[in-house]
Design a protein around this motif. Structure first.
Motif, PDB file in Angstrom:
ATOM      1  N   PHE A  23       0.826  -1.199   0.000  1.00 39.94           N
ATOM      2  CA  PHE A  23       0.000   0.000   0.000  1.00 39.94           C
ATOM      3  C   PHE A  23       0.865   1.255   0.000  1.00 39.94           C
ATOM      4  N   MET A  24       1.913   1.262   0.803  1.00 34.43           N
ATOM      5  CA  MET A  24       2.812   2.417   0.836  1.00 34.43           C
ATOM      6  C   MET A  24       3.545   2.584  -0.495  1.00 34.43           C
ATOM      7  N   ASP A  25       3.920   1.472  -1.135  1.00 32.79           N
ATOM      8  CA  ASP A  25       4.538   1.549  -2.459  1.00 32.79           C
ATOM      9  C   ASP A  25       3.573   2.162  -3.460  1.00 32.79           C
ATOM     10  N   TYR A  26       2.278   1.796  -3.362  1.00 33.33           N
ATOM     11  CA  TYR A  26       1.268   2.367  -4.243  1.00 33.33           C
ATOM     12  C   TYR A  26       1.148   3.876  -4.017  1.00 33.33           C
ATOM     13  N   LEU A  27       1.088   4.297  -2.771  1.00 33.94           N
ATOM     14  CA  LEU A  27       0.962   5.724  -2.476  1.00 33.94           C
ATOM     15  C   LEU A  27       2.168   6.507  -2.981  1.00 33.94           C
ATOM     16  N   ARG A  28       3.363   5.943  -2.828  1.00 35.86           N
ATOM     17  CA  ARG A  28       4.570   6.621  -3.294  1.00 35.86           C
ATOM     18  C   ARG A  28       4.632   6.710  -4.814  1.00 35.86           C
ATOM     19  N   SER A  29       3.966   5.794  -5.505  1.00 32.85           N
ATOM     20  CA  SER A  29       4.049   5.770  -6.965  1.00 32.85           C
ATOM     21  C   SER A  29       3.133   6.810  -7.624  1.00 32.85           C
ATOM     22  N   ARG A  31       1.775  10.364  -8.823  1.00 29.21           N
ATOM     23  CA  ARG A  31       2.443  11.624  -9.169  1.00 29.21           C
ATOM     24  C   ARG A  31       1.809  12.776  -8.411  1.00 29.21           C
ATOM     25  N   SER A  32       2.492  13.919  -8.449  1.00 31.00           N
ATOM     26  CA  SER A  32       2.028  15.085  -7.681  1.00 31.00           C
ATOM     27  C   SER A  32       0.681  15.599  -8.188  1.00 31.00           C
ATOM     28  N   ASP A  33       0.434  15.527  -9.503  1.00 28.58           N
ATOM     29  CA  ASP A  33      -0.851  16.024 -10.004  1.00 28.58           C
ATOM     30  C   ASP A  33      -2.008  15.163  -9.497  1.00 28.58           C
TER      31      ASP A  33
END
Length: 49
Positions: A23-29, A31-33
């Motif tokens: 889940f954390m890997d998903y959140l980090r992936s 983009r800013s937009d």
């Protein structure tokens, strides 16, 4: 079965730890937009509620 799951089981990581890591890997992936639009949606929702 994923290779990383095998490694995690071998090293004693629980399903909770594996799931939270994914889940954390998903959140980090994201983009800013993505996060800007998400926050804009929350603000708009709070204004309209």
């Amino acid at each position: 079965m994923y290779a990383e799951e095998y490694d995690d089981r071998r090293y004693g990581r629980s399903a909770w730890e594996r799931g939270s890591s994914r889940f954390m890997d998903y959140l980090r992936s994201r983009r800013s937009d993505h996060w800007i639009m998400f926050l804009a949606g929350l603000v708009l929702g709070l204004i309209l509620a």
